[in-house]
Design a protein around this motif. Structure first.
Motif: not given
Length: 546
Positions: A297-305, A78-92
């Motif tokens: 149930k603690k909430s975080y915001v992760i920044k991404a481009k 949550s303290q980092t801004e990512y160039d790419v953030l991926i949601v999910g780790a199945g196949a894609g």
């Protein structure tokens, strides 16, 4: 003996004589005794030169790694801004991660990936020595979430929330979709071909797993002569390379953990597990970040481009709908494969002593909108098994036949939010509407005819006498091939993303999982999903380089 205490009357020369040692060497080892003929009773005589080396102290760990893959806390992410953030780790998702790491190298860009589930196993389940086919099946059933129990129109659905997702359990069947399927796609077969090639290489896909196996060779000959001329060995994602020269090939059956491992050895990235994505944050047509919650149930915001959602056919539309992302087609056009399964009892006496393994495939054709897969012997029991498992000598054994049919995309088949029911994180549950069209039912009829024809061909040649085959039609979802709920296309009224997986109306939000597939075809979808994910990644890299 490294040293000796001289006795009364002994000299260095007498010690050398008695012990058959060279006197000059003994003098060099004992500079405190300059005269070899002096009496030396009580003195220590060195027999071996002492080598003084530093003491090696125990080495402390270089990191705080306590599991089989490095993890990053949500607080740190949550303290980092990512160039790419991926949601999910199945196949894609891991395919996107691998391609980014491969193409970017150590260029300083930040990549993050979050997974709702925990660390379950570090490889495909059949690479684990303690699991055989039956234990693997029970393991899957017991750890998966039975979504279908609450979906009467889609009762076979299940979900795996873990790093690697269903690739930890899949069959490794990896055929390409038929070129004719792409008539319904916004891209051509030729456009995807280079990415099929890349995916097949990195996933170790070949027809070698059953090549020259006795049962495979004989079954191909029988069926090619019985009206199935296209039948061939099934392409599978299995590493057949031997371990040697220090290079370990222990992950024979492919899972997306292999993508993570390859990525990790090319450049660093941040990975968080037990990270429930609950909202895509957007502003003025751009995604700005992701709100995630920890198990407490603690909430975080992760920044991404740029954000890539790879949460699955079920969870991707669920996340985006609950985030208020607009789109008429979101959640609609849900597809799976219709599936007929037959079991045929085979007489073992028709085969030589060494039976081998069966995994063969009749691809779909222009006039036959279905594929057929045969496997055995004794179904999955000996399709793959641990090397130290005793292989029983069978008088009869079962062969499985799976026939998978094309299902057309229908707007009326969809995933919607059920706002009256929410999960522990406050995200609305989903409600599934699904039925087969008249065209689907006609294809199922053709599938039944082909299956009966194949069963009769086997019974008439190598079938066990007085044994009736078993035949059943699987309920929707039981094939685990759900797709289409976030389909790609050119028209925003009938698709949710553009041909590169970018969500209509949002410039930096992408989808890379089964949900983008716009037309089911008859082939198992994992290879196609990975190829599309790599293609999407190359597009993202190009966009970020501008």
């Amino acid at each position: 003996m490294d040293s000796y205490t001289a006795q009364t009357g002994e000299t260095l020369r007498s010690v050398a004589y008695r012990m058959r040692l060279d006197i000059q060497k003994l003098l060099s080892l004992n500079p405190h005794i300059p005269n070899p003929d002096t009496y030396i009773a009580g003195q220590t005589v060195n027999l071996v030169r002492m080598i003084h080396i530093p003491i090696a102290a125990p080495q402390p760990p270089e990191t705080d790694l306590k599991q089989w893959i490095p993890l990053t806390s949500l607080e740190e992410m949550s303290q980092t801004e990512y160039d790419v953030l991926i949601v999910g780790a199945g196949a894609g998702g891991p395919a996107v991660l691998w391609r980014l790491c491969q193409q970017w190298g150590l260029n300083g860009k930040r990549i993050g990936i979050v997974e709702r589930g925990d660390l379950l196993i570090p490889t495909h389940s059949m690479n684990i020595p303690t699991l055989n086919a039956s234990r693997k099946r029970d393991f899957y059933k017991n750890i998966s979430y039975p979504l279908g129990k609450s979906q009467p129109e889609y009762p076979g659905a299940s979900q795996v929330f873990a790093l690697g997702g269903k690739t930890l359990f899949w069959s490794t069947a990896s055929p390409r979709m038929h070129p004719a399927d792409f008539n319904e796609w916004p891209i051509s077969y030729e456009e995807l071909t280079p990415y099929y090639n890349i995916a097949e290489r990195v996933m170790n896909i070949s027809k070698g797993y059953t090549q020259d196996s006795t049962i495979t060779t004989m079954m191909l000959e029988i069926l090619r002569g019985s009206g199935f001329p296209e039948i061939t060995e099934l392409p599978t994602a299995i590493d057949l390379t031997a371990t040697k020269f220090g290079q370990v090939h222990s992950n024979a059956l492919f899972s997306s953990i292999a993508f993570l491992g390859s990525a990790l050895n090319q450049r660093p990235f941040d990975l968080a597990v037990n990270a429930r994505a609950v909202q895509i944050l957007s502003e003025n047509g751009n995604a700005t970040g992701l709100r995630v919650m920890s198990p407490d149930k603690k909430s975080y915001v992760i920044k991404a481009k740029t954000i890539v959602v790879s949460a699955s056919t079920w969870e991707t539309p669920r996340l985006l709908l609950s985030s208020g992302i607009p789109g008429k087609a979101i959640g609609h056009y849900l597809m799976n494969h219709s599936k007929i399964v037959a079991t045929v009892k085979i007489d073992r006496s028709y085969f030589p002593e060494v039976l081998g393994t069966l995994f063969i495939w009749k691809p779909r054709t222009l006039i036959e909108p279905y594929q057929m897969i045969l496997y055995g012997p004794d179904l999955e029991r000996y399709l793959w098994y641990p090397v130290f498992e005793n292989k029983e000598v069978l008088k009869e054994f079962d062969i499985g036949i799976e026939t998978l049919g094309v299902v057309e995309p229908q707007f009326e088949n969809y995933i919607a939010l059920n706002h009256a029911s929410v999960d522990a994180y406050g995200v609305p549950d989903i409600q599934v509407r699904f039925s087969y069209s008249e065209k689907d039912k006609a294809i199922i009829g053709k599938m039944l005819q082909a299956t009966n024809h194949m069963v009769a061909s086997l019974l008439g040649t190598i079938g066990a006498k007085n044994r009736q085959p078993e035949l059943s039609f699987y309920v929707p979802g039981e094939d685990y091939h759900e797709m289409g709920s976030y389909r790609m296309g050119n028209d925003p009224s009938t698709s949710a993303t553009n041909p590169y997986g970018r969500i209509h109306g949002i410039s930096n939000l992408y989808v890379a999982d089964n949900s983008v597939i716009p037309y089911s075809g008859a082939a198992n979808p994992t290879l196609t999903t990975v190829a599309l994910a790599i293609r999407t990644t190359d597009h993202i890299i190009h966009q970020l380089s501008k």
